[in-house]
Scaffold this motif. Structure first.
Motif, PDB file in Angstrom:
ATOM      1  N   GLY B  15       0.795  -1.160   0.110  1.00 40.68           N
ATOM      2  CA  GLY B  15       0.018  -0.008  -0.078  1.00 40.68           C
ATOM      3  C   GLY B  15       0.743   1.230  -0.077  1.00 40.68           C
ATOM      4  O   GLY B  15       0.426   2.292  -0.818  1.00 40.68           O
ATOM      5  N   GLY B  16       2.050   1.002   0.620  1.00 45.16           N
ATOM      6  CA  GLY B  16       3.008   2.323   0.714  1.00 45.16           C
ATOM      7  C   GLY B  16       3.254   2.710  -0.715  1.00 45.16           C
ATOM      8  O   GLY B  16       3.663   3.859  -0.935  1.00 45.16           O
ATOM      9  N   GLY B  17       3.505   1.623  -1.546  1.00 38.46           N
ATOM     10  CA  GLY B  17       4.016   2.017  -2.921  1.00 38.46           C
ATOM     11  C   GLY B  17       2.920   3.016  -3.569  1.00 38.46           C
ATOM     12  O   GLY B  17       3.266   4.020  -4.347  1.00 38.46           O
ATOM     13  N   VAL B  18       1.361   2.734  -3.340  1.00 37.83           N
ATOM     14  CA  VAL B  18       0.500   3.796  -3.986  1.00 37.83           C
ATOM     15  C   VAL B  18       0.615   4.912  -3.281  1.00 37.83           C
ATOM     16  O   VAL B  18       0.551   5.952  -4.289  1.00 37.83           O
ATOM     17  CB  VAL B  18      -0.565   2.792  -3.656  1.00 37.83           C
ATOM     18  N   TYR B  19       0.925   5.032  -1.993  1.00 39.22           N
ATOM     19  CA  TYR B  19       0.834   6.315  -1.448  1.00 39.22           C
ATOM     20  C   TYR B  19       2.002   7.117  -2.104  1.00 39.22           C
ATOM     21  O   TYR B  19       2.142   8.332  -1.970  1.00 39.22           O
ATOM     22  CB  TYR B  19       0.793   6.050   0.196  1.00 39.22           C
ATOM     23  N   ALA B  20       3.065   6.425  -2.170  1.00 35.88           N
ATOM     24  CA  ALA B  20       4.263   7.117  -2.830  1.00 35.88           C
ATOM     25  C   ALA B  20       4.184   7.541  -4.014  1.00 35.88           C
ATOM     26  O   ALA B  20       4.342   8.497  -4.110  1.00 35.88           O
ATOM     27  CB  ALA B  20       5.523   5.994  -2.729  1.00 35.88           C
ATOM     28  N   LEU B  21       3.140   7.005  -4.803  1.00 37.67           N
ATOM     29  CA  LEU B  21       2.915   7.517  -6.096  1.00 37.67           C
ATOM     30  C   LEU B  21       2.155   8.783  -6.255  1.00 37.67           C
ATOM     31  O   LEU B  21       2.394   9.790  -6.834  1.00 37.67           O
ATOM     32  CB  LEU B  21       2.152   6.458  -7.001  1.00 37.67           C
ATOM     33  N   MET B  22       1.066   8.792  -5.213  1.00 37.47           N
ATOM     34  CA  MET B  22       0.397  10.026  -4.987  1.00 37.47           C
ATOM     35  C   MET B  22       1.463  11.039  -4.297  1.00 37.47           C
ATOM     36  O   MET B  22       1.119  12.379  -4.823  1.00 37.47           O
ATOM     37  CB  MET B  22      -0.853   9.734  -4.095  1.00 37.47           C
ATOM     38  N   ALA B  23       2.033  10.623  -3.447  1.00 37.32           N
ATOM     39  CA  ALA B  23       3.020  11.740  -2.909  1.00 37.32           C
ATOM     40  C   ALA B  23       4.039  12.212  -3.999  1.00 37.32           C
ATOM     41  O   ALA B  23       4.512  13.402  -3.641  1.00 37.32           O
ATOM     42  CB  ALA B  23       3.491  11.029  -1.500  1.00 37.32           C
ATOM     43  N   ALA B  24       4.175  11.430  -4.772  1.00 36.75           N
ATOM     44  CA  ALA B  24       5.487  11.821  -5.677  1.00 36.75           C
ATOM     45  C   ALA B  24       4.775  12.956  -6.415  1.00 36.75           C
ATOM     46  O   ALA B  24       5.509  14.221  -6.815  1.00 36.75           O
ATOM     47  CB  ALA B  24       5.868  10.749  -6.503  1.00 36.75           C
TER      48      ALA B  24
END
Lengths: 358, 293
Positions: B15-24
């Motif tokens: 899930g962190g990967g997905v949040y990382a994308l939005m945060a990117a």
């Protein structure tokens, strides 16, 4: 005067007699403008004071109470954020702290009726106490990061209110209404308390703006490093302003929650409240004394009225956002600075015209 | 217990990967434009609703739907920049742009409420219900697909930033806008496209979020943006790699706390952020703090 400067500034030559006429009218003009301001303020206070006696409609006085609370809160927000330039989107933290303090204390100490009003200043103290650690953390960073931290604090506060046992969680809490009051004049004590609070806050804001403290705050806003270099002890100054602002906001929140009689986390800690406060300050004019008052007096009733007439709150949300964009794009400095700019320009033109005629 | 913890770690990392994308997206906009796009949260929700419309009304598969929603969100992002951000200039630009983004978020939220109401909806496809069995626990396929999408998208972002001429222009603008303008970079165009790209990734983020969150409403934007801001601040603003590390750390910590204290798990986000900031005001991977003006 050398020829070259005269050539570069053609209007400079007639400026000598113009300056003379201006100093001539100065001593008469200056007090008359002050008098005008005093009369204007007194008239506004008079109208506000008489409002609930003339218009006894409950809905209208309801809007009046909340509007005056907004005048106090927006002025308090401006006292910190407007003067120091540290844009806080977490004012609801202090508002909600004051509100929950009143609700919980009234319940735990079994206070009812008029005795509850004594909890309002204590609500302010509670908010001020919260503001110290928050300020010590948040005021270490600037600009964006500061704004984001205030948003984060807001969400922590909202989360705590929904999860802590003491606040009753998401099922909310009720404040016992002052029982035996006449329903026809029920709103009036709240109204006048809010009025006193608003007037005192505006007076404080005016005093701060012309004080050494206010000057230090504005120096921080313009360039904090330079201000520090000139001997402004930035952290204590910023923190004092924040705590002062939190104290007033906490009192306002306590008064508000007693007025509406119930506390739910999502209404006491409302992101729209934060935004409304900032919009009102921006609309009127950030960092001025009159701007926040004007912004609150115009926008708070408009927002409350829209919420009343619209069957669902979402249209008012869209309107609110659109209005916000219009203000930012077309009146970025607010109504008061823009208007005073026009007045100054107009007067200059008028004086120039008069100077030419003479 | 052991499998619960293993599941929490797996779900947290993926899930962190997905949040990382939005945060990117958020951190990219900050780096290029010096703007905090507080509308990013509601844009993710908008992306989720677009996927919802396509899958419910047009019966498009969620992954196929991305072919439509990603370009659509790109256009929306460019439009937001061109209409509301670009005209803002002057000394107060920092706070003005932030408030403008907030206003845009409010408008989008209001429109979503009018269109979809306040009931929870969720995205579903065959891979949101099927799951894989590994290390003694079950994990829904969507976690793996979402993580894969996020990795591909972040890799694409890196490729654009470091292997293309446009990416070089973006990085030049990040370093020094005035100098970038002087050497002939059309800063407005770079900014508009960056805003578009950062918004386009919310289409992917929104689709995965809508599928793994168990349900969302227009109100979910607030929760999302506060998490994203916490991630970006923790990482240090402007650092995409940092956002990846911070996102994975935060979501894993949240998932672990969630085992014992479900109602407080979100607080981990903010607490971690506050603690880091008291120690390192610039964030974990942040560059030197910018002078205030």
């Amino acid at each position: 005067v050398t020829g070259s400067t005269g050539a570069r500034v053609p209007e400079a030559a007639p400026s000598v007699p113009k300056a003379a006429t201006r100093t001539g009218t100065g001593p008469i003009r200056q007090p008359s403008r002050q008098l005008l301001a005093v009369v204007g303020v007194l008239a506004l206070v008079g109208v506000v004071a008489l409002f609930p006696l003339v218009i006894t409609n409950g809905t209208a006085t309801n809007i009046g109470v909340v509007t005056l609370i907004f005048v106090a809160v927006v002025s308090a927000w401006n006292l910190f954020s407007g003067y120091s330039g540290y844009l806080s989107l977490g004012q609801a933290v202090f508002y909600g702290t004051g509100a929950y303090f009143l609700v919980v204390a009234a319940k735990d100490w079994n206070l009812t009726g008029s005795a509850v009003f004594w909890l309002i200043p204590l609500g302010g103290v509670a908010a001020a106490v919260i503001a110290v650690p928050l300020g010590l953390v948040a005021l270490r960073v600037r600009r964006h990061t500061f704004v984001v931290i205030t948003i984060a604090f807001f969400f922590i506060a909202q989360l705590s209110a929904s999860n802590l046992g003491v606040t009753g969680g998401s099922s909310g809490m009720l404040v016992p209404a002052p029982g035996n009051w006449d329903p026809a004049t029920y709103n009036n004590p709240f109204y006048y308390l809010a009025m006193i609070m608003a007037a005192a806050t505006v007076a404080l804001s005016w005093q701060v703006r012309r004080s050494r403290f206010g000057l230090q705050l504005r120096a921080i806003r313009d360039d904090e490093d330079r201000a520090a270099g000139l001997g402004v002890r930035a952290m204590p100054v910023k923190l004092t302003a924040l705590v002062l602002s939190a104290f007033i906001t906490g009192m306002a929140g306590a008064l508000w929650v007693y007025f509406i009689g119930e506390a739910f986390p999502q209404f006491v800690f409302d992101p729209l409240f934060d935004l409304a406060v900032v919009l009102m300050a921006f609309f009127g004019g950030l960092g001025t004394v009159a701007g926040p008052v004007l912004g609150a007096l115009i926008l708070a009733p408009a927002q409350l009225y829209l919420n009343l007439v619209q069957s669902n709150g979402y249209s008012s949300e869209i309107l609110f956002g659109a209005l916000f964009l219009v203000v930012i794009l077309f009146l970025p400095r607010g109504v008061v600075p823009t208007a005073s700019e026009y007045v100054i320009k107009g007067r200059a033109r008028w004086q120039r015209g008069r100077g030419d005629a003479a | 217990m052991g499998s619960e913890i293993a599941h929490a770690i797996a779900a947290g990392v993926l899930g962190g990967g997905v949040y990382a994308l939005m945060a990117a997206g958020l951190t990219l906009i900050f780096g290029v434009l010096d703007i905090i796009n507080v509308a990013q949260g509601i844009l993710v929700v908008l992306g989720a609703y677009l996927s919802y419309v396509l899958s419910v009304h047009l019966h498009l598969d969620l992954l196929v739907g991305l072919l439509i929603t990603v370009p659509a969100m790109f256009v929306i992002g460019v439009a937001i920049y061109w209409l509301f951000i670009r005209p803002l200039r002057g000394a107060e630009r920092t706070s003005m742009t932030l408030l403008a983004c907030f206003a845009v978020a409010l408008i989008i939220e209001g429109i979503l409420y009018r269109a979809f109401g306040s009931n929870y909806v969720s995205l579903s496809a065959w891979y949101t219900t099927s799951s894989v069995h590994m290390f003694g626990f079950y994990l829904a396929d969507i976690y793996l697909i979402g993580f894969g999408l996020a990795v591909v998208a972040i890799a694409a972002l890196y490729f654009i930033l470091y292997r293309t001429t446009f990416g070089r222009a973006v990085r030049a603008t990040m370093q020094n806008q005035a100098a970038a303008r002087l050497i002939g970079i059309d800063v407005n165009r770079v900014a508009a496209i960056t805003f578009g790209i950062a918004t386009a990734v919310t289409a992917i983020g929104g689709m995965v979020f809508g599928a793994i969150s168990g349900g969302f409403t227009p109100n979910s934007g607030y929760d999302l943006i506060s998490r994203l801001l916490a991630i970006v601040i923790l990482a240090g603003m402007g650092s995409i790699g940092g956002a990846l590390v911070a996102a994975v750390f935060m979501t894993t910590a949240e998932a672990l706390v969630d085992i014992w204290q479900p109602s407080w798990s979100v607080a981990v986000f903010y607490l971690a952020m506050v603690i880091i900031l008291t120690v390192r005001p610039a964030g974990l991977f942040g560059r030197r703090a910018v002078r205030a003006q």
